[in-house]
Write a protein that holds these residues in place. Structure first.
Motif, PDB file in Angstrom:
ATOM      1  N   TRP A  39       0.805  -1.218   0.000  1.00  0.00           N
ATOM      2  CA  TRP A  39       0.000   0.000   0.000  1.00  0.00           C
ATOM      3  C   TRP A  39       0.842   1.274   0.000  1.00  0.00           C
ATOM      4  N   LEU A  40       2.144   1.157   0.259  1.00  0.00           N
ATOM      5  CA  LEU A  40       3.030   2.313   0.217  1.00  0.00           C
ATOM      6  C   LEU A  40       3.822   2.405  -1.092  1.00  0.00           C
ATOM      7  N   LYS A  41       3.740   1.380  -1.920  1.00  0.00           N
ATOM      8  CA  LYS A  41       4.492   1.386  -3.176  1.00  0.00           C
ATOM      9  C   LYS A  41       3.735   2.190  -4.228  1.00  0.00           C
ATOM     10  N   ASP A  42       4.460   3.124  -4.864  1.00  0.00           N
ATOM     11  CA  ASP A  42       3.813   3.954  -5.889  1.00  0.00           C
ATOM     12  C   ASP A  42       4.688   4.106  -7.122  1.00  0.00           C
ATOM     13  N   ASN A  43       5.924   4.515  -6.940  1.00  0.00           N
ATOM     14  CA  ASN A  43       6.807   4.797  -8.066  1.00  0.00           C
ATOM     15  C   ASN A  43       7.994   3.839  -8.030  1.00  0.00           C
ATOM     16  N   ASP A  44       8.000   2.873  -8.949  1.00  0.00           N
ATOM     17  CA  ASP A  44       9.051   1.855  -8.974  1.00  0.00           C
ATOM     18  C   ASP A  44      10.426   2.414  -9.301  1.00  0.00           C
ATOM     19  N   ILE A  61       3.986  14.808 -17.243  1.00  0.00           N
ATOM     20  CA  ILE A  61       5.240  14.442 -16.564  1.00  0.00           C
ATOM     21  C   ILE A  61       4.953  13.495 -15.411  1.00  0.00           C
ATOM     22  N   TYR A  62       3.900  13.791 -14.649  1.00  0.00           N
ATOM     23  CA  TYR A  62       3.492  12.931 -13.539  1.00  0.00           C
ATOM     24  C   TYR A  62       3.089  11.549 -14.038  1.00  0.00           C
ATOM     25  N   ALA A  63       2.288  11.493 -15.100  1.00  0.00           N
ATOM     26  CA  ALA A  63       1.786  10.213 -15.603  1.00  0.00           C
ATOM     27  C   ALA A  63       2.900   9.355 -16.191  1.00  0.00           C
ATOM     28  N   CYS A  64       3.825  10.003 -16.901  1.00  0.00           N
ATOM     29  CA  CYS A  64       4.903   9.250 -17.572  1.00  0.00           C
ATOM     30  C   CYS A  64       6.089   8.986 -16.660  1.00  0.00           C
ATOM     31  N   ILE A  86     -14.900  14.505  -8.650  1.00  0.00           N
ATOM     32  CA  ILE A  86     -14.706  14.248  -7.217  1.00  0.00           C
ATOM     33  C   ILE A  86     -15.306  12.894  -6.845  1.00  0.00           C
ATOM     34  N   ILE A  87     -16.471  12.585  -7.391  1.00  0.00           N
ATOM     35  CA  ILE A  87     -17.097  11.290  -7.113  1.00  0.00           C
ATOM     36  C   ILE A  87     -16.197  10.149  -7.592  1.00  0.00           C
ATOM     37  N   VAL A  88     -15.616  10.305  -8.779  1.00  0.00           N
ATOM     38  CA  VAL A  88     -14.685   9.284  -9.284  1.00  0.00           C
ATOM     39  C   VAL A  88     -13.472   9.176  -8.362  1.00  0.00           C
ATOM     40  N   SER A  89     -13.015  10.322  -7.834  1.00  0.00           N
ATOM     41  CA  SER A  89     -11.846  10.323  -6.954  1.00  0.00           C
ATOM     42  C   SER A  89     -12.102   9.576  -5.652  1.00  0.00           C
ATOM     43  N   LEU A  90     -13.354   9.449  -5.245  1.00  0.00           N
ATOM     44  CA  LEU A  90     -13.692   8.769  -3.993  1.00  0.00           C
ATOM     45  C   LEU A  90     -13.658   7.245  -4.136  1.00  0.00           C
ATOM     46  N   TRP A  91     -13.509   6.760  -5.341  1.00  0.00           N
ATOM     47  CA  TRP A  91     -13.373   5.325  -5.584  1.00  0.00           C
ATOM     48  C   TRP A  91     -12.033   4.870  -5.018  1.00  0.00           C
ATOM     49  N   ASP A  92     -12.032   3.844  -4.178  1.00  0.00           N
ATOM     50  CA  ASP A  92     -10.818   3.404  -3.494  1.00  0.00           C
ATOM     51  C   ASP A  92      -9.683   3.073  -4.459  1.00  0.00           C
ATOM     52  N   ARG A  93      -9.984   2.424  -5.561  1.00  0.00           N
ATOM     53  CA  ARG A  93      -8.932   1.971  -6.467  1.00  0.00           C
ATOM     54  C   ARG A  93      -8.402   3.096  -7.359  1.00  0.00           C
ATOM     55  N   PHE A  94      -9.028   4.253  -7.311  1.00  0.00           N
ATOM     56  CA  PHE A  94      -8.615   5.372  -8.158  1.00  0.00           C
ATOM     57  C   PHE A  94      -7.182   5.796  -7.854  1.00  0.00           C
ATOM     58  N   SER A  95      -6.748   5.620  -6.599  1.00  0.00           N
ATOM     59  CA  SER A  95      -5.399   6.041  -6.206  1.00  0.00           C
ATOM     60  C   SER A  95      -4.341   4.989  -6.476  1.00  0.00           C
ATOM     61  N   SER A  96      -4.724   3.824  -6.996  1.00  0.00           N
ATOM     62  CA  SER A  96      -3.766   2.760  -7.267  1.00  0.00           C
ATOM     63  C   SER A  96      -2.813   3.173  -8.393  1.00  0.00           C
ATOM     64  N   PRO A  97      -1.549   2.721  -8.334  1.00  0.00           N
ATOM     65  CA  PRO A  97      -0.593   3.071  -9.391  1.00  0.00           C
ATOM     66  C   PRO A  97      -1.055   2.672 -10.787  1.00  0.00           C
ATOM     67  N   TYR A 157      -3.862   2.910 -12.050  1.00  0.00           N
ATOM     68  CA  TYR A 157      -4.844   3.865 -12.567  1.00  0.00           C
ATOM     69  C   TYR A 157      -4.253   5.260 -12.742  1.00  0.00           C
ATOM     70  N   ARG A 158      -2.941   5.371 -12.717  1.00  0.00           N
ATOM     71  CA  ARG A 158      -2.280   6.656 -12.928  1.00  0.00           C
ATOM     72  C   ARG A 158      -2.699   7.294 -14.260  1.00  0.00           C
ATOM     73  N   PRO A 159      -2.715   6.548 -15.389  1.00  0.00           N
ATOM     74  CA  PRO A 159      -3.177   7.157 -16.649  1.00  0.00           C
ATOM     75  C   PRO A 159      -4.629   7.629 -16.578  1.00  0.00           C
ATOM     76  N   LEU A 160      -5.494   6.860 -15.888  1.00  0.00           N
ATOM     77  CA  LEU A 160      -6.896   7.269 -15.761  1.00  0.00           C
ATOM     78  C   LEU A 160      -7.012   8.562 -14.976  1.00  0.00           C
ATOM     79  N   ARG A 161      -6.259   8.677 -13.887  1.00  0.00           N
ATOM     80  CA  ARG A 161      -6.283   9.897 -13.088  1.00  0.00           C
ATOM     81  C   ARG A 161      -5.858  11.090 -13.939  1.00  0.00           C
ATOM     82  N   THR A 162      -4.759  10.902 -14.648  1.00  0.00           N
ATOM     83  CA  THR A 162      -4.244  11.994 -15.477  1.00  0.00           C
ATOM     84  C   THR A 162      -5.264  12.401 -16.540  1.00  0.00           C
ATOM     85  N   GLY A 163      -5.835  11.406 -17.229  1.00  0.00           N
ATOM     86  CA  GLY A 163      -6.815  11.691 -18.276  1.00  0.00           C
ATOM     87  C   GLY A 163      -8.054  12.371 -17.741  1.00  0.00           C
TER      88      GLY A 163
END
Length: 346
Positions: free
Chosen positions: A83-88, A292-295, A230-241, A243-249
């Motif tokens: 749960w703490l791993k984000d950027n390999d 830059i964040y997404a890539c 904001i509603i989409v952001s409240l989805w638990d899996r939205f913060s998963s690595p 889904y980084r492209p989905l967040r950015t898009g």
């Protein structure tokens, strides 16, 4: 590289806690291997001579903070819980799980992979607060702003401060626990939607100043789209690595929804009235930061070399602060132009 402090001889705790720890260590000395202390994620200590009867007693809050952050043990990305791993691409200098809010805040003053992320938006939020006070104190006195104008400026100031505050709090506290990480990641992502909305409000207000129906329509539309994000952001899996492209898009799409009112404003008022250079600059800064964040550039090209300084999330944060300041200058220019033009002709 892990910061090892196992050879420190005393701890920054109360006398009773120090004595209790000393008795526990004596009791378990015959059964615990010498390396048992090395398995701890972090522990605290200070330099200097001391004994179990004379524990470390810092003389000031500053000394206490220096004592604790000096002894914070950092670990490699490979040793982090999932749960703490984000950027390999950031290999070392990560905080371990720290199940204490106070210690999380004290870690702000130590150097690790999140330090710059924290301070860029902490300082950025203070800059926006300072600009807000400056605007209230020194705005033109010959033409007092109506309560509507004050509200639209407050929408920008509050949204920018909220976004950056949620951000630095997330980067400070997400190592506390899974629950804390999820809570503040939702606030962090929601803050981005709030900033986009708050940035649009003053621009739409002045862009359609003499066209109230269009103004209300576009502001209402932006509110609905932002609430949806904001509603989409409240989805638990939205913060998963993953889904980084989905967040950015999602956030780029929300920002690009402003193309429609922008073109409408150009047709109604002309290109100059829209303050085109400011709008384009802000858009490019936000989009560049998001990409830059997404890539995860540049750390993907030099893995393990930018763990503390210069990785993508830090660049993203700096671009957000710069974009907010540029946007403020743009809406101030629109407001000044409106004062010169006077009220709308009937």
């Amino acid at each position: 590289m892990t910061v090892d402090t196992s050879d420190t001889s005393s701890t920054c705790v109360s006398g009773g806690e120090q004595q209790l720890r000393h008795r526990q260590q004596q009791h378990s000395a015959s059964t615990s291997p010498p390396s048992i202390r090395e398995e701890h994620h972090f522990e605290y200590g200070v330099e200097g001579e001391s004994s179990p009867g004379h524990p470390c007693k810092p003389q000031s809050l500053a000394e206490t903070i220096r004592c604790e952050v000096r002894e914070l043990k950092l670990i490699a990305h490979a040793h982090l819980p999932e749960w703490l791993k984000d950027n390999d691409y950031l290999h070392e200098n990560h905080r371990p799980p720290i199940p204490c809010v106070v210690t999380c805040f004290k870690s702000v003053f130590s150097l690790h992979s999140e330090t710059v992320n924290i301070w860029t938006h902490l300082i950025g939020s203070l800059i926006i607060v300072g600009i807000c006070f400056w605007w209230f104190l020194f705005r033109p006195s010959h033409a007092p702003y109506s309560w509507q104008k004050i509200l639209v400026f407050l929408a920008f100031f509050v949204s920018a401060v909220a976004c950056m505050t949620f951000s630095w709090l997330y980067h400070t506290l997400y190592c506390h626990s899974v629950q804390m990480s999820r809570l503040f990641s939702k606030l962090d992502y929601s803050g981005i939607s709030i900033l986009i909305l708050g940035s649009f409000v003053p621009w739409l207000y002045y862009g359609f100043y003499c066209h109230h129906t269009q103004m209300l329509f576009y502001i209402s539309t932006m509110i609905l789209l932002s609430v949806g994000c904001i509603i989409v952001s409240l989805w638990d899996r939205f913060s998963s690595p993953i889904y980084r492209p989905l967040r950015t898009g999602t956030f780029i799409a929300l920002g690009c929804s402003g193309v429609v009112p922008f073109l409408h404003s150009v047709v109604e008022n002309g290109l100059e009235h829209t303050k085109f250079p400011y709008i384009i600059t802000v858009a490019l800064l936000y989009i560049a930061g998001a990409l830059i964040y997404a890539c995860r550039v540049p750390e993907r090209f030099v893995p393990g070399k930018l763990d503390i300084w210069g990785h993508s999330h830090q660049i993203f944060h700096v671009l957000v602060v710069v974009a907010a300041i540029v946007h403020y200058n743009g809406i101030i220019t629109m407001a000044d132009d409106r004062l010169e033009l006077g009220e709308c002709q009937a």
